[in-house]
Design a protein around this motif. Structure first.
Motif, mmCIF file in Angstrom:
data_model
loop_
_atom_site.group_PDB
_atom_site.id
_atom_site.type_symbol
_atom_site.label_atom_id
_atom_site.label_comp_id
_atom_site.label_asym_id
_atom_site.label_seq_id
_atom_site.Cartn_x
_atom_site.Cartn_y
_atom_site.Cartn_z
ATOM 1 N N GLN A 48 0.835 -1.204 0.000
ATOM 2 C CA GLN A 48 0.000 0.000 0.000
ATOM 3 C C GLN A 48 0.870 1.255 0.000
ATOM 4 O O GLN A 48 1.896 1.303 0.679
ATOM 5 N N ASP A 49 0.416 2.278 -0.716
ATOM 6 C CA ASP A 49 1.105 3.551 -0.629
ATOM 7 C C ASP A 49 0.508 4.376 0.509
ATOM 8 O O ASP A 49 -0.373 3.918 1.244
ATOM 9 N N ARG A 50 0.988 5.600 0.661
ATOM 10 C CA ARG A 50 0.597 6.435 1.799
ATOM 11 C C ARG A 50 -0.885 6.767 1.812
ATOM 12 O O ARG A 50 -1.446 7.077 2.869
ATOM 13 N N ASN A 51 -1.528 6.726 0.652
ATOM 14 C CA ASN A 51 -2.967 7.014 0.578
ATOM 15 C C ASN A 51 -3.820 5.770 0.756
ATOM 16 O O ASN A 51 -5.037 5.843 0.676
ATOM 17 N N GLU A 52 -3.173 4.628 1.002
ATOM 18 C CA GLU A 52 -3.829 3.328 1.041
ATOM 19 C C GLU A 52 -4.666 3.143 -0.234
ATOM 20 O O GLU A 52 -5.788 2.643 -0.217
ATOM 21 N N GLU A 53 -4.053 3.557 -1.338
ATOM 22 C CA GLU A 53 -4.778 3.614 -2.607
ATOM 23 C C GLU A 53 -5.019 2.232 -3.189
ATOM 24 O O GLU A 53 -4.129 1.380 -3.231
ATOM 25 N N ILE A 54 -6.237 2.002 -3.635
ATOM 26 C CA ILE A 54 -6.583 0.834 -4.434
ATOM 27 C C ILE A 54 -6.786 1.371 -5.848
ATOM 28 O O ILE A 54 -7.865 1.836 -6.217
ATOM 29 N N THR A 55 -5.719 1.321 -6.640
ATOM 30 C CA THR A 55 -5.724 1.998 -7.939
ATOM 31 C C THR A 55 -6.796 1.448 -8.858
ATOM 32 O O THR A 55 -7.408 2.194 -9.629
ATOM 33 N N THR A 56 -7.024 0.150 -8.772
ATOM 34 C CA THR A 56 -7.965 -0.480 -9.699
ATOM 35 C C THR A 56 -9.396 0.002 -9.507
ATOM 36 O O THR A 56 -10.222 -0.174 -10.396
ATOM 37 N N ILE A 57 -9.697 0.607 -8.352
ATOM 38 C CA ILE A 57 -11.042 1.139 -8.149
ATOM 39 C C ILE A 57 -11.010 2.632 -7.821
ATOM 40 O O ILE A 57 -12.013 3.188 -7.371
ATOM 41 N N ASN A 58 -9.820 3.267 -8.022
ATOM 42 C CA ASN A 58 -9.713 4.715 -7.846
ATOM 43 C C ASN A 58 -10.147 5.128 -6.442
ATOM 44 O O ASN A 58 -10.983 6.014 -6.252
ATOM 45 N N HIS A 59 -9.524 4.502 -5.439
ATOM 46 C CA HIS A 59 -9.982 4.643 -4.060
ATOM 47 C C HIS A 59 -8.788 4.992 -3.172
ATOM 48 O O HIS A 59 -7.796 4.276 -3.146
ATOM 49 N N ARG A 60 -8.869 6.107 -2.403
ATOM 50 C CA ARG A 60 -7.759 6.595 -1.591
ATOM 51 C C ARG A 60 -8.240 6.971 -0.185
ATOM 52 O O ARG A 60 -8.322 8.148 0.182
ATOM 53 N N PRO A 61 -8.559 5.996 0.644
ATOM 54 C CA PRO A 61 -9.153 6.308 1.952
ATOM 55 C C PRO A 61 -8.253 7.109 2.884
ATOM 56 O O PRO A 61 -8.734 7.990 3.608
ATOM 57 N N PHE A 62 -6.936 6.841 2.898
ATOM 58 C CA PHE A 62 -6.067 7.585 3.807
ATOM 59 C C PHE A 62 -5.865 9.032 3.361
ATOM 60 O O PHE A 62 -5.611 9.902 4.187
ATOM 61 N N LEU A 63 -5.966 9.300 2.067
ATOM 62 C CA LEU A 63 -5.919 10.680 1.602
ATOM 63 C C LEU A 63 -7.113 11.447 2.146
ATOM 64 O O LEU A 63 -6.986 12.578 2.644
ATOM 65 N N VAL A 64 -8.287 10.839 2.055
ATOM 66 C CA VAL A 64 -9.512 11.492 2.516
ATOM 67 C C VAL A 64 -9.492 11.664 4.037
ATOM 68 O O VAL A 64 -9.834 12.735 4.564
#
Length: 465
Positions: free
Chosen positions: A175-191
């Protein structure tokens, strides 16, 4: 938590006789509608080829492979670590490879070309921040114990007196710093970080080791390694003049919620999001059963799978020190015997029992999983005396809320902790989205990234400390 059906890492190498095979090959796997770009970089000397693989959508690069066999106009590739095979035919023009990717018994078409596939341009989700009314700093944090450098982002409100600082710890999988799930365009830690910083809390989020801007080898890491990484981040925060004297807390999601209690004595408070409290074996069995039911799997198959996997996990927990090769061999026996739990129709569909057993055993012998299956959250929770908030969604099928919140409570009671709060959030899934069924297949269909009431619950609890 890790979804073993989806691929955390992929690897391949490619060859072609009489063609310029030494170049980068690009393809896209389609796994039940989830698309994952991969790149195979072929090099070497003479007819000895060496290939590394990149998975841009997962932030993984330079993954090595082991075996490549070229037979004139076709190739066969194997990665021992990933228990993966690829077989493909090279076009006469030498610019395409048509093949099949197989891992853990699942096969997918995978065609490659020498034309780069660009990343899709993601639209901002509804909750993605568009403006950043606070200070942001890119940081590089040394973990001297493991010779790893962790890249991250520190966000702070424009105020001279920051009272609280939180460190976000990602869930399992790279996981990157945004906990990004790129395949679904989802960044919970950014939010989440944006919400907390706008409301006066400093936030440090960082890439897992070996992911995006961080150095190190993610594939060889266990939860102990991740804990040392988080410890280095804590030390970094404490050493800063601007936030080092603030109250410092850890917010861990999923597996990150297992890491946080390991370091409770080094911080002022903990927030656990969808964190396991039960034994990991029980967690995986409950997860498998609930997700299977949500996706319409027959009860007889769910029961058979539960019995077989229970045998496998029990064997691993009873034999934590045996060599990988012995474990792999013994688990094959467990899986062959486990087929007897299934109805004949299912056994017929599975086919070759030996191939099946090898494929199943291969998924369980990684360093991460061997450590994970023997991890007992209670051992750490029962020592936590710092303030703790634990949140779970009632539609969390990956970490079922009722049994895990209860297990967390039992651990904290054993420690004598008198300042903890357990909250079950109605209708939220493992990613804290407002859900319909809670099934992982539903995540990408939901517009919400992180439920605002859940974030407010976290904020209010921290500010009160």
């Amino acid at each position: 938590m890790r979804n073993w059906f989806l691929l955390a890492f992929l690897a391949i190498c490619t060859l072609s006789y009489g063609q310029d095979i030494k170049k980068s090959w690009y393809g896209t796997l389609d796994i039940q509608g989830t698309k994952l770009r991969i790149v195979f970089n072929v090099g070497g000397e003479g007819d000895q080829y060496v290939t590394t693989m990149d998975s841009p959508d997962q932030g993984a690069r330079g993954i090595a492979t082991d075996t490549t066999i070229y037979t004139g106009d076709s190739i066969f590739i194997r990665s021992n670590q990933l228990r993966m095979d690829y077989a493909g035919d090279v076009s006469a023009a030498g610019n395409r490879i048509t093949g099949t990717f197989t891992q853990n018994g699942f096969s997918f078409p995978l065609d490659l070309s020498d034309t780069e596939i660009q990343a899709p341009v993601d639209e901002l989700r509804i909750q993605d921040p568009r403006e950043f009314p606070y200070y942001a700093e890119e940081v590089l944090i040394p973990n001297y114990k493991d010779s790893v450098a962790l890249a991250g982002t520190l966000t702070m409100p424009y105020t001279a007196d920051v009272k609280h600082t939180v460190i976000l710890i990602t869930g399992s999988g790279p996981q990157d710093r945004n906990e990004e799930i790129t395949t679904i365009n989802h960044r919970p830690f950014l939010v989440l970080s944006d919400y907390l910083t706008r409301n006066g809390i400093a936030v440090l989020r960082y890439d897992d080791r070996g992911v995006a801007g961080s150095s190190g080898n993610y594939g060889a890491a266990t939860i102990d390694d991740f804990a040392r990484d988080t410890e280095a981040v804590i030390d970094f925060v404490k050493a800063r003049a601007d936030i080092g004297s603030s109250k410092i807390g850890l917010i861990g999601h999923s597996e990150g919620g297992m890491v946080a209690p390991m370091l409770a004595d080094q911080v002022d408070f903990l927030v656990l999001l969808g964190a396991p409290g039960t034994s990991t074996g029980q967690l995986l069995l409950s997860q498998s059963s609930l997700i299977s039911k949500a996706t319409g799997v027959e009860d007889t198959i769910i029961e058979a799978n539960d019995l077989m996997m229970r045998d496998a996990y029990t064997f691993m927990m009873e034999n934590p020190e045996i060599p990988d090769s012995t474990l792999y061999s013994e688990l094959q026996k467990v899986f062959i015997n486990g087929l007897n739990y299934y109805p004949q129709s299912a056994r017929n569909a599975i086919g070759d029992s030996i191939v099946f057993a090898r494929q199943q055993a291969a998924t369980l012998v990684s360093p991460w999983f061997r450590h994970f299956i023997n991890f007992v959250p209670y051992e750490y929770l029962s020592k936590v005396t710092k303030p703790l908030l634990a949140l779970n969604g009632t539609l969390d099928l990956q970490v079922p809320y009722n049994e895990n919140l209860r297990a967390i409570e039992l651990g904290l009671q054993a420690s004598g902790n008198e300042d903890f709060e357990l909250v079950a959030l109605e209708g939220l899934n493992h990613l804290f989205q407002t859900a319909i069924t809670g099934a992982p297949s539903e995540y990408k269909k939901l517009n919400e990234t992180f439920n605002e009431e859940a974030m407010k619950t976290i904020l209010d609890w921290i500010v009160a400390r």
